[in-house]
Enzyme design. Structure first.
Site, PDB file in Angstrom:
ATOM      1  N   ALA A 197       0.821  -1.222   0.000  1.00  0.00           N
ATOM      2  CA  ALA A 197       0.000   0.000   0.000  1.00  0.00           C
ATOM      3  C   ALA A 197       0.851   1.266   0.000  1.00  0.00           C
ATOM      4  CB  ALA A 197      -0.930  -0.004   1.211  1.00  0.00           C
ATOM      5  N   SER A 209      -3.693  -0.249  -6.456  1.00  0.00           N
ATOM      6  CA  SER A 209      -3.641   0.650  -7.603  1.00  0.00           C
ATOM      7  C   SER A 209      -4.723   1.712  -7.440  1.00  0.00           C
ATOM      8  CB  SER A 209      -3.838  -0.151  -8.888  1.00  0.00           C
ATOM      9  OG  SER A 209      -3.827   0.698 -10.002  1.00  0.00           O
ATOM     10  N   LYS A 245      -6.577   6.406 -11.228  1.00  0.00           N
ATOM     11  CA  LYS A 245      -5.718   7.336 -11.975  1.00  0.00           C
ATOM     12  C   LYS A 245      -4.684   6.593 -12.831  1.00  0.00           C
ATOM     13  CE  LYS A 245      -6.677  11.126  -8.872  1.00  0.00           C
ATOM     14  NZ  LYS A 245      -7.749  10.440  -8.148  1.00  0.00           N
ATOM     15  N   VAL A 280     -11.018  14.716  -0.480  1.00  0.00           N
ATOM     16  CA  VAL A 280     -11.811  15.937  -0.614  1.00  0.00           C
ATOM     17  C   VAL A 280     -12.738  16.206   0.578  1.00  0.00           C
ATOM     18  CG1 VAL A 280     -13.646  14.842  -2.001  1.00  0.00           C
ATOM     19  CG2 VAL A 280     -13.195  17.272  -2.258  1.00  0.00           C
TER      20      VAL A 280
HETATM   21  N1  LIG Z   1      -6.713   7.135  -0.631  1.00  0.00           N
HETATM   22  C1  LIG Z   1      -7.279   7.000  -1.815  1.00  0.00           C
HETATM   23  O1  LIG Z   1      -8.245   7.711  -2.156  1.00  0.00           O
HETATM   24  C2  LIG Z   1      -6.766   5.947  -2.765  1.00  0.00           C
HETATM   25  C3  LIG Z   1      -7.529   5.663  -3.909  1.00  0.00           C
HETATM   26  C4  LIG Z   1      -7.080   4.687  -4.778  1.00  0.00           C
HETATM   27  C5  LIG Z   1      -5.894   4.037  -4.513  1.00  0.00           C
HETATM   28  N2  LIG Z   1      -5.142   4.344  -3.415  1.00  0.00           N
HETATM   29  C6  LIG Z   1      -3.891   3.621  -3.205  1.00  0.00           C
HETATM   30  O2  LIG Z   1      -3.993   2.918  -1.979  1.00  0.00           O
HETATM   31  C7  LIG Z   1      -2.722   2.865  -1.343  1.00  0.00           C
HETATM   32  C8  LIG Z   1      -2.836   3.321   0.088  1.00  0.00           C
HETATM   33  O3  LIG Z   1      -3.314   4.650   0.126  1.00  0.00           O
HETATM   34  P1  LIG Z   1      -3.584   5.402   1.490  1.00  0.00           P
HETATM   35  O4  LIG Z   1      -4.726   6.312   1.247  1.00  0.00           O
HETATM   36  O5  LIG Z   1      -3.606   4.444   2.611  1.00  0.00           O
HETATM   37  O6  LIG Z   1      -2.247   6.289   1.552  1.00  0.00           O
HETATM   38  P2  LIG Z   1      -1.668   7.149   2.779  1.00  0.00           P
HETATM   39  O7  LIG Z   1      -2.677   7.281   3.855  1.00  0.00           O
HETATM   40  O8  LIG Z   1      -1.066   8.369   2.172  1.00  0.00           O
HETATM   41  O9  LIG Z   1      -0.499   6.229   3.331  1.00  0.00           O
HETATM   42  C9  LIG Z   1       0.660   5.982   2.595  1.00  0.00           C
HETATM   43  C10 LIG Z   1       1.554   5.060   3.414  1.00  0.00           C
HETATM   44  O10 LIG Z   1       2.709   4.751   2.652  1.00  0.00           O
HETATM   45  C11 LIG Z   1       3.866   4.979   3.451  1.00  0.00           C
HETATM   46  N3  LIG Z   1       4.971   5.309   2.550  1.00  0.00           N
HETATM   47  C12 LIG Z   1       5.054   6.327   1.675  1.00  0.00           C
HETATM   48  N4  LIG Z   1       6.227   6.274   1.029  1.00  0.00           N
HETATM   49  C13 LIG Z   1       6.877   5.177   1.493  1.00  0.00           C
HETATM   50  C14 LIG Z   1       8.123   4.581   1.203  1.00  0.00           C
HETATM   51  N5  LIG Z   1       8.963   5.113   0.308  1.00  0.00           N
HETATM   52  N6  LIG Z   1       8.481   3.456   1.867  1.00  0.00           N
HETATM   53  C15 LIG Z   1       7.651   2.911   2.792  1.00  0.00           C
HETATM   54  N7  LIG Z   1       6.452   3.427   3.105  1.00  0.00           N
HETATM   55  C16 LIG Z   1       6.083   4.557   2.460  1.00  0.00           C
HETATM   56  C17 LIG Z   1       3.442   6.109   4.394  1.00  0.00           C
HETATM   57  O11 LIG Z   1       4.206   6.154   5.595  1.00  0.00           O
HETATM   58  P3  LIG Z   1       5.600   6.967   5.706  1.00  0.00           P
HETATM   59  O12 LIG Z   1       5.369   8.287   5.048  1.00  0.00           O
HETATM   60  O13 LIG Z   1       5.856   7.030   7.164  1.00  0.00           O
HETATM   61  O14 LIG Z   1       6.615   6.132   5.011  1.00  0.00           O
HETATM   62  C18 LIG Z   1       2.027   5.634   4.725  1.00  0.00           C
HETATM   63  O15 LIG Z   1       2.082   4.607   5.674  1.00  0.00           O
HETATM   64  C19 LIG Z   1      -1.763   3.670  -2.218  1.00  0.00           C
HETATM   65  O16 LIG Z   1      -1.038   2.768  -3.013  1.00  0.00           O
HETATM   66  C20 LIG Z   1      -2.665   4.520  -3.075  1.00  0.00           C
HETATM   67  O17 LIG Z   1      -2.066   4.785  -4.318  1.00  0.00           O
HETATM   68  C21 LIG Z   1      -5.576   5.276  -2.532  1.00  0.00           C
END
Ligand SMILES: NC(=O)c1ccc[n+]([C@@H]2O[C@H](COP(=O)([O-])OP(=O)(O)OC[C@H]3O[C@@H](n4cnc5c(N)ncnc54)[C@H](OP(=O)(O)O)[C@@H]3O)[C@@H](O)[C@H]2O)c1
Length: 335
Positions: free
Chosen positions: A86, A129, A132, A180
């Site tokens: 993730a 994924s 986007k 949002v």
């Molecule tokens: N939220 C949405 O609306 C949405 C929609 C579709 C898909 N997604 C996908 O779902 C996944 C999870 O999204 P989320 O909303 O849970 O994201 P999030 O809340 O922004 O969390 C991202 C996580 O990734 C970690 N991270 C970032 N860069 C890293 C790195 N280089 N190495 C290790 N850990 C790293 C962050 O912790 P640290 O910064 O401490 O490393 C955090 O734990 C992502 O792949 C995103 O593309 C999200």
């Protein structure tokens, strides 16, 4: 799937999805062996450790690491059965401004997760994924599409290793970090909400919906699938009306890399897309399994050629009242 005695690792485990998955797994699979949270920021891990104290959740482990660091992943994946990937850079405008950083995390990170999983005893990898990634116009989407391709293709290089790699693709997660609804909630005190474009639409999924899809992929994937949920769309103006009907709307124009509507399946994908009932799946053009066997096992129905799944032409829509209820349920109980 019975996760009893399994060790699960979530990259990006301190994020919105990671925490929701952690709650879900402890609630539904108390007999798991270990749940490892891998991410970079010690402060986020410290906070999460307070939410999931070891006294109450003795199987939880926190592992500092960066998905850009393959060696660290190899160390972290020792004894792990299932990896949920993730971790990502997910903010469109930050990726546009810092492309190298986004490529290193989203593409390099995906490569490292695959290489580390192939070097260890991991048997199942599910990568996250986003809509986007479908016909991407921004770098974030392009890096996630590349990541999807890497995970799908990883099934071709596994040799006799029984490991499976699959992908879960969905749209905006209601209330997730940086999304949002929390943004509008913060802005509403100013009496004015910024709207990029009055016709903008998005797919909508709850965090639990995202968790359910990941669990589905862990349980059902044969390797190489991109799973896509059937979910409603919303109009961004309806979200604004649901959050703050008293506010005026200020049209500020579309931002770099944004689309008016999102897509999850393009008409070109339709040739390899199957309807599984609750979900769609895009299969690799040459699956490594028997397609007839797959179709009969899952009663999969091929979508019609030219089919596309777009938030602007979706058949299912959230209403303003429905959104208000969802915000109360999924984002803010006091709303
Ligand atoms: N939220 C949405 O609306 C949405 C929609 C579709 C898909 N997604 C996908 O779902 C996944 C999870 O999204 P989320 O909303 O849970 O994201 P999030 O809340 O922004 O969390 C991202 C996580 O990734 C970690 N991270 C970032 N860069 C890293 C790195 N280089 N190495 C290790 N850990 C790293 C962050 O912790 P640290 O910064 O401490 O490393 C955090 O734990 C992502 O792949 C995103 O593309 C999200």
């Amino acid at each position: 799937m019975n996760l009893e005695n399994k060790t699960i690792l979530i990259t990006g485990g301190t994020g919105s999805l990671g925490k929701a998955l952690t709650s879900h797994i402890f609630k539904n699979f108390p007999e798991i062996k270990k749940l490892i949270i891998l991410s970079r920021d010690e402060q986020k891990q410290f906070q999460m450790a307070q939410e999931f104290p070891e006294s109450q959740f003795p199987q939880i482990r926190f592992f500092l690491g960066d998905v850009r660091d393959e060696q660290r992943l190899v160390r972290a994946f020792q004894g792990v059965d299932i990896v949920i990937h993730a971790a990502a850079m997910k903010h469109v405008h930050l990726a546009e401004y810092n492309p190298d950083e986004c490529i290193k995390t989203n593409i390099g990170g995906a490569q490292n997760v695959i290489h580390a999983a192939l070097q260890t005893s991991v048997s199942n990898v599910v990568a996250l994924s986003t809509d986007k990634a479908c016909a991407p116009i921004n770098l974030y989407g392009a890096t996630k599409l590349t990541s999807d391709k890497l995970f799908v293709a990883a099934n071709n290089i596994k040799g006799t290793n029984p490991i499976k790699f699959s992908v879960v693709r969905y749209g905006n997660v209601m209330g997730s970090n940086g999304s949002v609804i929390p943004f509008f909630m913060k802005k509403k005190a100013e009496g004015k909400l910024p709207i990029t474009d009055a016709t903008m639409t998005r797919f909508n999924i709850s965090l639990q919906g995202g968790v359910d899809m990941v669990m589905h992929a862990i349980d059902q994937a044969w390797g190489g699938e991109i799973f896509i949920p059937k979910i409603p769309s919303y109009r961004i103006t309806d979200v604004a009306k649901a959050v703050a009907p008293e506010c005026t709307l200020e049209i500020i124009g579309i931002r770099p890399g944004e689309k008016i509507h999102e897509e999850m399946i393009t008409s070109s994908d339709s040739y390899n897309t199957y309807d599984l009932g609750k979900y769609y799946t895009i299969l690799p053009s040459v699956p490594h399994f028997d397609l007839d066997d797959f179709v009969s096992t899952f009663s999969a129905i091929k979508v019609t050629e030219g089919f596309n799944y777009n938030s602007g032409t979706n058949a299912e829509w959230e209403t303003v009242n429905g959104l208000r209820l969802l915000i109360k349920e999924h984002v803010d109980l006091n709303f």
